[in-house]
Design an enzyme around this catalytic site. Structure first.
Site, PDB file in Angstrom:
ATOM      1  N   HIS A   1     -30.254  23.658  47.389  1.00 39.47           N
ATOM      2  CA  HIS A   1     -31.377  23.552  46.436  1.00 39.47           C
ATOM      3  C   HIS A   1     -31.840  22.123  46.119  1.00 39.47           C
ATOM      4  O   HIS A   1     -31.537  21.573  45.075  1.00 39.47           O
ATOM      5  CB  HIS A   1     -31.112  24.299  45.140  1.00 39.47           C
ATOM      6  CG  HIS A   1     -29.708  24.187  44.569  1.00 39.47           C
ATOM      7  ND1 HIS A   1     -28.912  23.089  44.699  1.00 39.47           N
ATOM      8  CD2 HIS A   1     -29.006  25.073  43.844  1.00 39.47           C
ATOM      9  CE1 HIS A   1     -27.769  23.311  44.072  1.00 39.47           C
ATOM     10  NE2 HIS A   1     -27.797  24.502  43.552  1.00 39.47           N
TER      11      HIS A   1
ATOM     12  N   HIS B   1     -27.591  35.410  34.154  1.00 34.17           N
ATOM     13  CA  HIS B   1     -26.859  35.370  32.873  1.00 34.17           C
ATOM     14  C   HIS B   1     -27.560  36.379  31.968  1.00 34.17           C
ATOM     15  O   HIS B   1     -28.764  36.621  32.133  1.00 34.17           O
ATOM     16  CB  HIS B   1     -26.928  33.979  32.244  1.00 34.17           C
ATOM     17  CG  HIS B   1     -26.289  32.905  33.076  1.00 34.17           C
ATOM     18  ND1 HIS B   1     -24.923  32.733  33.151  1.00 34.17           N
ATOM     19  CD2 HIS B   1     -26.836  31.963  33.883  1.00 34.17           C
ATOM     20  CE1 HIS B   1     -24.652  31.725  33.965  1.00 34.17           C
ATOM     21  NE2 HIS B   1     -25.796  31.238  34.426  1.00 34.17           N
TER      22      HIS B   1
ATOM     23  N   ASN C   1     -17.987  30.660  42.734  1.00 32.26           N
ATOM     24  CA  ASN C   1     -17.661  30.504  41.298  1.00 32.26           C
ATOM     25  C   ASN C   1     -17.606  31.835  40.568  1.00 32.26           C
ATOM     26  O   ASN C   1     -18.383  32.113  39.656  1.00 32.26           O
ATOM     27  CB  ASN C   1     -18.619  29.522  40.611  1.00 32.26           C
ATOM     28  CG  ASN C   1     -20.081  29.894  40.730  1.00 32.26           C
ATOM     29  OD1 ASN C   1     -20.491  30.526  41.704  1.00 32.26           O
ATOM     30  ND2 ASN C   1     -20.877  29.520  39.750  1.00 32.26           N
TER      31      ASN C   1
ATOM     32  N   HIS D   1     -23.625  21.180  46.220  1.00 31.54           N
ATOM     33  CA  HIS D   1     -24.482  21.102  45.028  1.00 31.54           C
ATOM     34  C   HIS D   1     -24.477  19.626  44.681  1.00 31.54           C
ATOM     35  O   HIS D   1     -23.473  19.087  44.209  1.00 31.54           O
ATOM     36  CB  HIS D   1     -23.901  21.953  43.892  1.00 31.54           C
ATOM     37  CG  HIS D   1     -24.689  21.856  42.621  1.00 31.54           C
ATOM     38  ND1 HIS D   1     -25.190  22.956  41.979  1.00 31.54           N
ATOM     39  CD2 HIS D   1     -25.084  20.790  41.881  1.00 31.54           C
ATOM     40  CE1 HIS D   1     -25.858  22.575  40.897  1.00 31.54           C
ATOM     41  NE2 HIS D   1     -25.802  21.262  40.818  1.00 31.54           N
TER      42      HIS D   1
ATOM     43  N   ASP E   1     -30.721  30.886  44.975  1.00 33.88           N
ATOM     44  CA  ASP E   1     -29.740  30.478  43.964  1.00 33.88           C
ATOM     45  C   ASP E   1     -29.712  31.511  42.829  1.00 33.88           C
ATOM     46  O   ASP E   1     -29.603  31.145  41.655  1.00 33.88           O
ATOM     47  CB  ASP E   1     -30.046  29.078  43.422  1.00 33.88           C
ATOM     48  CG  ASP E   1     -28.895  28.514  42.598  1.00 33.88           C
ATOM     49  OD1 ASP E   1     -27.771  29.035  42.704  1.00 33.88           O
ATOM     50  OD2 ASP E   1     -29.123  27.562  41.832  1.00 33.88           O
TER      51      ASP E   1
ATOM     52  N   HIS F   1     -25.258  33.829  43.528  1.00 31.90           N
ATOM     53  CA  HIS F   1     -24.052  33.946  42.688  1.00 31.90           C
ATOM     54  C   HIS F   1     -24.052  35.378  42.153  1.00 31.90           C
ATOM     55  O   HIS F   1     -24.878  35.706  41.293  1.00 31.90           O
ATOM     56  CB  HIS F   1     -24.109  32.974  41.506  1.00 31.90           C
ATOM     57  CG  HIS F   1     -24.268  31.537  41.910  1.00 31.90           C
ATOM     58  ND1 HIS F   1     -23.213  30.658  42.021  1.00 31.90           N
ATOM     59  CD2 HIS F   1     -25.381  30.816  42.234  1.00 31.90           C
ATOM     60  CE1 HIS F   1     -23.662  29.465  42.391  1.00 31.90           C
ATOM     61  NE2 HIS F   1     -24.977  29.535  42.530  1.00 31.90           N
ATOM     62  N   PHE F   2     -23.174  36.218  42.676  1.00 26.70           N
ATOM     63  CA  PHE F   2     -23.216  37.644  42.312  1.00 26.70           C
ATOM     64  C   PHE F   2     -22.154  38.064  41.299  1.00 26.70           C
ATOM     65  O   PHE F   2     -22.044  39.238  40.960  1.00 26.70           O
ATOM     66  CB  PHE F   2     -23.175  38.512  43.574  1.00 26.70           C
ATOM     67  CG  PHE F   2     -24.505  38.600  44.304  1.00 26.70           C
ATOM     68  CD1 PHE F   2     -25.674  38.094  43.743  1.00 26.70           C
ATOM     69  CD2 PHE F   2     -24.593  39.201  45.553  1.00 26.70           C
ATOM     70  CE1 PHE F   2     -26.904  38.180  44.405  1.00 26.70           C
ATOM     71  CE2 PHE F   2     -25.824  39.297  46.216  1.00 26.70           C
ATOM     72  CZ  PHE F   2     -26.972  38.785  45.643  1.00 26.70           C
ATOM     73  N   ARG F   3     -21.331  37.110  40.811  1.00 31.75           N
ATOM     74  CA  ARG F   3     -20.487  37.309  39.616  1.00 31.75           C
ATOM     75  C   ARG F   3     -19.349  38.300  39.758  1.00 31.75           C
ATOM     76  O   ARG F   3     -18.748  38.657  38.742  1.00 31.75           O
ATOM     77  CB  ARG F   3     -21.361  37.751  38.412  1.00 31.75           C
ATOM     78  CG  ARG F   3     -22.647  36.973  38.189  1.00 31.75           C
ATOM     79  CD  ARG F   3     -22.379  35.528  37.981  1.00 31.75           C
ATOM     80  NE  ARG F   3     -23.549  34.804  37.492  1.00 31.75           N
ATOM     81  CZ  ARG F   3     -23.679  33.485  37.589  1.00 31.75           C
ATOM     82  NH1 ARG F   3     -22.740  32.755  38.182  1.00 31.75           N
ATOM     83  NH2 ARG F   3     -24.742  32.880  37.101  1.00 31.75           N
TER      84      ARG F   3
HETATM   85  O1  DOR Z   1     -28.106  26.896  37.510  1.00 30.37           O
HETATM   86  C1  DOR Z   1     -27.104  27.148  38.156  1.00 30.37           C
HETATM   87  N1  DOR Z   1     -26.333  28.204  37.855  1.00 30.37           N
HETATM   88  N2  DOR Z   1     -26.750  26.344  39.177  1.00 30.37           N
HETATM   89  C2  DOR Z   1     -25.579  26.481  39.818  1.00 30.37           C
HETATM   90  O2  DOR Z   1     -25.325  25.774  40.747  1.00 30.37           O
HETATM   91  C3  DOR Z   1     -24.595  27.494  39.363  1.00 30.37           C
HETATM   92  C4  DOR Z   1     -25.298  28.618  38.749  1.00 30.37           C
HETATM   93  C5  DOR Z   1     -24.411  29.639  38.086  1.00 30.37           C
HETATM   94  O3  DOR Z   1     -23.432  30.062  38.717  1.00 30.37           O
HETATM   95  O4  DOR Z   1     -24.721  30.067  36.978  1.00 30.37           O
END
Ligand code: DOR
Length: 449
Positions: free
Chosen positions: A241, A316, A97, A181, A312, A65-67
């Site tokens: 995962h 944050h 996402n 997921h 994964d 997830h590279f935001r």
């Molecule tokens: O812990 C997680 N964070 N699991 C996920 O599937 C999404 C991810 C996120 O995008 O922060």
């Protein structure tokens, strides 16, 4: 001198059969041209010295997830792909996402264009399924996406596919690979309400409350349902995962040729005892489990029930992580540490370097049909990593290049750190220095179904 010409000299090169051979790798125009026993005297191009180092195929991380776009205070494609280089990751498959989410051809094209401009490593993107089935039509032809992502639980906004009828309609539409997921949304919501009521005082909450909310049964229910839909609609399914021993054992008997699965280094190496040590830095979805689960996951990986490894990577900020539960977000970074974590397991005798490369390079390429990657042989792409299997170094916060700036593995002493990472014959990273001109390519896929 042509771009992508390089001689990698005198390294121990990992072969497709898992053995190591002391050879020079000749790379021309980004492709491996030949393996020579002795350096050709005619070589007058760039040389990367690999004496004393092990040369492996670059890691392909099939879940990150590279935001970018929308959440770039946590990470963006530049910081993330630099982190990839430092971790020996030469290709990634990124999740939908973001803001906006990758749920349309336009959003996918925008991500591909941004990656073409800035990504230091090769890139591919998932197409997100909308829980209300509003993009079913688009799922029939998701363009050059690596697959469709379905959040059966823990999804946010339009990506929340908690509704079971919606899940089935998505499985019934089109034929691209679906990566799930697997957590059951209804059970998660029920458990969250019950357990937060049971512990109204935050000071009295057990440290592993998150793992209790996201319990093993929530994962099992969703995994079984996804397998049922895959069987019913003859659909290629990848269970992302895997976290519980029970799911691994159930899949041992129920996996078909259309089904694959993965595990993260954190679920192999950490368990719910980690909350007491690192608090919310251990919080992710699906969550860390027990040491017994870890052992069963290892066994399933060694036996081939679990096909591959993904990080994964879900960064944050420290500030966000410092919020009290349940407001602390779930997710931890991983691309910088995954390879040395696994190579340290090689040094400890838990697995072989050939197995690690199979789980982290060859298998992800095969499962997603990624062309030209995963092994170091003439004619294949020159994406590779030189690692040092002789010296250990700790994971240090100040050395991390992921924007979030922390790791759940800080202080861990690891063997097998990348010394240099090469993308299409271009040295993108060497001994702490980055080549900011290095750019990856868009991944291309064989349509496997
Ligand atoms: O812990 C997680 N964070 N699991 C996920 O599937 C999404 C991810 C996120 O995008 O922060």
């Amino acid at each position: 001198m042509a771009e992508g010409n390089l001689l990698v000299r005198g390294g121990n090169v990992l072969q497709a059969d898992g053995s190591l051979r002391l050879v020079d790798l000749e790379i021309q125009a980004g492709l491996i041209k030949a393996c020579h026993e002795i350096s050709p005297s005619s070589w007058d191009g760039l040389v990367l010295e690999a004496h004393g180092l092990t040369v492996m195929p670059g890691v392909i991380d099939p879940q990150v997830h590279f935001r970018d776009p929308g959440l770039t205070h946590k990470e963006d494609l530049i910081s993330a792909s630099r982190a990839c280089l430092r971790g020996g990751v030469t290709a990634f498959l990124e999740m939908p996402n973001t803001i906006p989410p990758t749920i349309s051809a336009e959003a996918l094209e925008a991500k591909l264009a941004r990656a073409a401009a800035v990504s230091r490593v090769n890139y591919g993107f998932f197409f997100g399924a909308c829980g209300d089935c509003s993009n079913l039509e688009a799922l029939k032809d998701p363009g050059n996406a690596c697959g469709i992502k379905m959040f059966m639980g823990s999804g946010k906004g339009c990506l929340d596919c908690g509704d079971i009828d919606g899940q089935e309609r998505i499985f019934a539409t089109g034929n691209a690979l679906i990566a799930v997921h697997a957590e059951d949304q209804e059970r998660l919501l029920q458990r969250r309400e019950t357990l937060l009521k049971q512990y109204p005082n935050p000071a009295e909450r057990p440290p592993d409350l998150h793992s209790q909310v996201h319990d093993p049964e929530a994962a099992m229910l969703a995994t079984k349902r996804a397998v049922e839909f895959s069987n019913r609609y003859k659909r290629r399914l990848h269970v992302l995962h895997l976290t519980t021993g029970a799911e691994a054992e159930w899949l041992r008997h129920h996996k078909t040729a259309l089904i694959s699965t993965e595990v993260t280094p954190q679920h192999l190496l950490l368990d719910s005892n980690a909350y007491a040590l690192i608090g919310s830095h251990a919080q992710m979805n699906p969550p860390l489990r027990t040491s017994a689960d870890r052992e069963l996951l290892w066994q399933a990986l060694l036996d081939g029930v679990i096909d591959c490894i993904a990080t994964d990577h879900a960064p944050h900020t420290l500030e966000e992580k410092a919020k009290p539960y349940p407001h602390s977000p779930s997710g931890m970074p991983g691309v910088e540490t995954a390879l040395p974590l696994m190579l340290t397991q090689v040094a400890l005798g838990r697995c072989s370097i050939g197995q690690v490369s199979n789980w982290m390079s060859k298998k992800p390429a095969e499962l997603y049909g990624i062309k030209g990657k995963g092994v170091l042989e003439p004619g294949w792409d020159a994406d590779l990593v030189l690692v040092d299997m002789e010296h250990s170094r700790p994971v240090l916060r100040e050395e991390l290049v992921s924007r979030c700036g922390w790791s759940p593995f800080e202080g861990w002493e690891l063997i097998g750190w990348p010394v240099a990472t090469v993308v299409a014959g271009v040295v993108g990273y060497e001994r702490g220095q980055f080549n900011e001109a290095c750019r990856g390519n868009e991944l291309q896929y064989d349509k496997i179904i």
